[in-house]
Structures are given as C-alpha cells and as structure tokens.
Write an enzyme that holds these catalytic residues in place. Structure first.
Site, mmCIF file in Angstrom:
data_model
loop_
_atom_site.group_PDB
_atom_site.id
_atom_site.type_symbol
_atom_site.label_atom_id
_atom_site.label_comp_id
_atom_site.label_asym_id
_atom_site.label_seq_id
_atom_site.Cartn_x
_atom_site.Cartn_y
_atom_site.Cartn_z
ATOM 1 N N LYS A 140 0.834 -1.217 0.000
ATOM 2 C CA LYS A 140 0.000 0.000 0.000
ATOM 3 C C LYS A 140 0.856 1.249 0.000
ATOM 4 O O LYS A 140 0.505 2.254 -0.609
ATOM 5 C CB LYS A 140 -0.967 0.009 1.187
ATOM 6 C CG LYS A 140 -2.155 -0.904 0.976
ATOM 7 C CD LYS A 140 -3.336 -0.496 1.838
ATOM 8 C CE LYS A 140 -4.524 -1.414 1.571
ATOM 9 N NZ LYS A 140 -5.604 -1.219 2.532
ATOM 10 N N LYS B 197 -3.014 -11.227 -7.090
ATOM 11 C CA LYS B 197 -4.281 -11.489 -6.401
ATOM 12 C C LYS B 197 -5.414 -10.680 -7.052
ATOM 13 O O LYS B 197 -5.185 -9.550 -7.466
ATOM 14 C CB LYS B 197 -4.099 -11.038 -4.938
ATOM 15 C CG LYS B 197 -5.269 -11.298 -4.040
ATOM 16 C CD LYS B 197 -5.063 -10.635 -2.683
ATOM 17 C CE LYS B 197 -5.305 -9.151 -2.750
ATOM 18 N NZ LYS B 197 -5.404 -8.469 -1.447
ATOM 19 N N LYS C 257 -10.030 -5.299 -6.300
ATOM 20 C CA LYS C 257 -10.820 -4.246 -6.949
ATOM 21 C C LYS C 257 -9.987 -2.989 -7.211
ATOM 22 O O LYS C 257 -10.442 -2.082 -7.894
ATOM 23 C CB LYS C 257 -12.097 -3.930 -6.170
ATOM 24 C CG LYS C 257 -11.889 -3.461 -4.763
ATOM 25 C CD LYS C 257 -11.939 -1.965 -4.598
ATOM 26 C CE LYS C 257 -11.206 -1.626 -3.351
ATOM 27 N NZ LYS C 257 -10.456 -0.474 -3.218
HETATM 28 P P1 TYM Z 1 -10.570 -6.992 2.663
HETATM 29 O O1 TYM Z 1 -11.708 -6.046 2.853
HETATM 30 O O2 TYM Z 1 -9.481 -6.603 1.733
HETATM 31 O O3 TYM Z 1 -11.107 -8.390 2.205
HETATM 32 C C1 TYM Z 1 -12.143 -9.081 2.892
HETATM 33 C C2 TYM Z 1 -11.857 -10.581 2.892
HETATM 34 O O4 TYM Z 1 -11.733 -11.061 1.539
HETATM 35 C C3 TYM Z 1 -10.530 -11.813 1.396
HETATM 36 N N1 TYM Z 1 -10.003 -11.646 0.023
HETATM 37 C C4 TYM Z 1 -9.661 -12.652 -0.793
HETATM 38 N N2 TYM Z 1 -9.706 -13.997 -0.641
HETATM 39 C C5 TYM Z 1 -9.291 -14.753 -1.687
HETATM 40 N N3 TYM Z 1 -8.851 -14.248 -2.868
HETATM 41 C C6 TYM Z 1 -8.792 -12.901 -3.068
HETATM 42 N N4 TYM Z 1 -8.373 -12.415 -4.230
HETATM 43 C C7 TYM Z 1 -9.214 -12.050 -2.003
HETATM 44 N N5 TYM Z 1 -9.298 -10.695 -1.858
HETATM 45 C C8 TYM Z 1 -9.776 -10.473 -0.611
HETATM 46 C C9 TYM Z 1 -9.588 -11.219 2.436
HETATM 47 O O5 TYM Z 1 -8.572 -12.136 2.793
HETATM 48 C C10 TYM Z 1 -10.529 -10.902 3.577
HETATM 49 O O6 TYM Z 1 -10.709 -12.036 4.408
HETATM 50 N N6 TYM Z 1 -7.800 -6.206 6.765
HETATM 51 C C11 TYM Z 1 -8.981 -6.868 6.243
HETATM 52 C C12 TYM Z 1 -10.244 -6.476 6.944
HETATM 53 C C13 TYM Z 1 -10.216 -6.655 8.421
HETATM 54 C C14 TYM Z 1 -10.309 -7.884 9.129
HETATM 55 C C15 TYM Z 1 -10.282 -7.538 10.496
HETATM 56 C C16 TYM Z 1 -10.411 -9.219 8.720
HETATM 57 C C17 TYM Z 1 -10.132 -5.666 9.344
HETATM 58 N N7 TYM Z 1 -10.179 -6.201 10.575
HETATM 59 C C18 TYM Z 1 -10.321 -8.531 11.505
HETATM 60 C C19 TYM Z 1 -10.476 -10.192 9.716
HETATM 61 C C20 TYM Z 1 -10.434 -9.843 11.066
HETATM 62 C C21 TYM Z 1 -9.146 -6.499 4.788
HETATM 63 O O7 TYM Z 1 -8.708 -5.448 4.340
HETATM 64 O O8 TYM Z 1 -9.941 -7.368 4.086
#
Ligand code: TYM
Length: 337
Positions: free
Chosen positions: A118, A200, A203
């Site tokens: 990032k 990966k 979006k």
């Molecule tokens: P975020 O919002 O980027 O994504 C949400 C969830 O989707 C999964 N994910 C994927 N899994 C497989 N293939 C992909 N291409 C892919 N893109 C996204 C992510 O692994 C995630 O589980 N930091 C986290 C949000 C968060 C969180 C938490 C998660 C904040 N606090 C506490 C768990 C527990 C995030 O940005 O996810």
C-alpha cells in the site's frame, strides 16, 4: 464444527467498505462467514475505520458502509444469528487499538507485506494509520475473545501478528485474550486476477481483472471470455506453470465442489473456451440470487439502519467486558459509569 454449546467457537471477521466486493472476497472469505453462522454468535464487521487509511469521499464512504451491510445480508447472513455492524459504531475497537499499539514493535509492523504494497501504491499518503493498520485489526479480533477468523490467504500475516500480540500480552498479564486461529478455505484462499493470474484478484486493479459480486451475467461472461490463460491448450492444475488455467479451475472447484482431478479429466480434448464458459455459468449461478436479494434489501434503508444499530449494541456489550479486564490488568485507574 461441533454442534453442542460448549464447543461453539467465537467467530470474528471484517471487510472493508470498498464499494466493489469481488469474487475473491466471496470465495476467500464471505462464503466461510455464511457457513460458520451456526457457531456462537459470529461478529461480522464493516471496517470503515480501516478504510480511512486511504483517502475517501465522505458521502461515498457513508453509502458504501450500508451497501456492504446489505450485501452481507443478501449473501444469507441472518442478523439474528450474527452480530452485523459497523466498526466506527463500537468505540472499543479504537481504544483497544491504542492499548495494543503499546505492545507492538515498529519492526513487526514494517515487515507487513500489505503495508509495503500500500505504501508503494499510495506513495503520496504513507500515513501512520497505514502503518498501524494491523494493530487495529488485532484489536478488532481480540476485543471479542475470538477463536476463529475466517479470512483469505492475504490476511494470514496480519492474523499471525494478532496472535503474537495476544501471546505477548498474556505472558505479561495472565490469560487476558483468547489466541485466535485463522480459518482459511482449502480451495480459493487466493483467487487471482483474470487478466494477470500472477497477482491477487483485487478491486484496486483494472475492471477487467476482477469479477464483482454485483457484475451482471453478461459482464461476467465477457470478462471471463477474455481471461488470460496460456498457449498449451491443455486443462490441468499447475499454479506455477499454468496460473491462469489453475485459477479458473480453482474457481470452478470452489463454486461447484467438483474436484480438480475430475475437472481436468472432463476437459481432456476440450479447449479453454469451454472451461471459461463453465466458469462463467458457475459464477452466474452463484451470484445471480445474491444480486436479486441485494437489490431488495438495499432499498430498505430503515431495516439496514436497524440491523446496524442492533449489531453495534450487542457488539459493544461484549467489547466492554474485554476492555474492563484489560484496563484492570494494565493498572488504569478504576471508574464507574
Ligand atoms: P478486505 O476487505 O481486503 O477483504 C475481505 C476478505 O476477503 C478476502 N479476500 C480474498 N480472498 C481470496 N482471494 C482474493 N483475491 C481475495 N481478496 C480479498 C480477504 O482475505 C478478507 O478475508 N484487513 C482486512 C479487513 C479486516 C479484518 C479484520 C479481517 C479488518 N479487521 C479482523 C479479519 C479480522 C481487509 O482489508 O480485508
């Protein structure tokens, strides 16, 4: 998973209100959320505070929080069984984040790959929030004495840091936090971009590279028709040599349950065109019902507000228990409300 009450696990997970949720979010995490909803009152949180680490348009962010909640409901999460809420509505997240920040090392945070990524993409805005993002994530999880965290593979490093912080704190102050475990699906933990399958699916990349959960069927078909594969014209699973085809096979496996070997056998002698059509059919079949439900729920603002308020209230009660314990252990002056 066990059915009896004692063995029920506490589940927590979060998702950013980024506007577009992808097939990666769906297969990597959201499907597990729905599967786990029979456990003890899972908490699923729209992490709007995390979203502030990059610049947001206030009106759009506000709208996207409710839209994300509507999508969670459309996916089948029952607000009676799950605590569905918005991170900024429960102040305990920010408070615990500060406290845990005092037990997290700069070296640990600077090793986080998401921070490095990032910081590269937003070189003009490498703010302290971006750096301490994983501490807030640890606070989200530890605030609720979480056992299991359903996530995709990209969040594994953050979960490991969360465990380290919990163990460090417990070693100093006694058993305060449950040490959580990641719940990562065997298939589809890392869905790749369809235009560059070495990356990966995200979006933040060009629109053609991802399938959005809310993409219309014809958009899904068009995007998948153009999915990058290779020149060998043979369907088998080998993520190193054939990342594009292997990604399509993983999506098919995740959505239909047909295993990789069976898919490879069935496609012997057939071209990639057939594989892409089947993957598109599977995506449309999985996503169309969600889209219809989303339209219905999204229109009902009063209902969404009520779900959000109820979720925040239930989450706050649980958060308060952990915070009181942490205050006491740390020696913060006692107070009565
Ligand atoms: P975020 O919002 O980027 O994504 C949400 C969830 O989707 C999964 N994910 C994927 N899994 C497989 N293939 C992909 N291409 C892919 N893109 C996204 C992510 O692994 C995630 O589980 N930091 C986290 C949000 C968060 C969180 C938490 C998660 C904040 N606090 C506490 C768990 C527990 C995030 O940005 O996810």
């Amino acid at each position: 998973m066990q059915a009896n009450n004692e063995a029920k696990k506490r589940i927590f997970s979060g998702i950013q209100p980024s506007g577009i949720l992808t097939l990666g979010n769906y297969i990597g995490a959201l499907r597990s959320w729905v599967q786990l909803q029979e456990e003890a009152e899972p908490l699923y949180c729209v992490v709007d505070l995390h979203a502030l680490t990059v610049r947001q348009d206030p009106a759009a962010l506000r709208r996207r929080c409710t839209d994300t909640l509507a999508l969670l409901l459309a996916l089948g999460l029952d607000p009676k069984k799950n605590i569905l809420y918005c991170q900024s509505h429960v102040s305990g997240h920010s408070e615990l984040s500060w406290l845990l920040g005092c037990f997290t090392y700069m070296g640990e945070l600077s090793r986080m790959t998401q921070f490095k990524d990032k910081a590269q993409r937003h070189a003009d805005n490498i703010n302290a929030g971006l750096f301490t993002y994983p501490v807030l994530m640890a606070a989200d999880i530890l605030l609720y004495q979480t056992d299991l965290v359903p996530i995709g593979a990209d969040q594994k490093q953050h979960l490991e840091l969360t465990r380290d912080i919990a163990i460090r704190f417990n070693n100093l102050y006694g058993d305060v936090f449950t040490v959580p475990e990641a719940y990562i699906p065997k298939v589809g933990a890392r869905i790749m971009s369809i235009t560059d399958p070495t990356r990966k699916m995200s979006k933040s990349d060009e629109e053609a590279s991802y399938i959005a959960i809310l993409d219309e069927p014809e958009v899904i078909r068009r995007k998948l028709k153009r999915a990058v594969t290779d020149s060998e014209a043979a369907v088998y699973f080998d993520p190193e040599k054939k990342p594009g085809v292997s990604n399509l096979m993983s999506i098919l496996y995740a959505l239909t349950g047909e295993n990789l070997e069976a898919i490879a056998n069935r496609f012997q002698g057939k071209g990639y065109g057939d594989l892409k059509t089947e993957v598109a059919d599977a995506c449309v079949a999985a996503l169309s019902p969600v889209q219809a439900e989303y339209k219905r729920i999204q229109a009902d603002k009063a209902y969404l507000e009520q779900v959000m308020a109820d979720g925040a209230q239930r989450a706050s009660r649980l958060a308060f228990k952990t915070l009181s314990k942490v205050h006491k252990k740390l020696g913060l002056a006692p107070y009565k409300l």
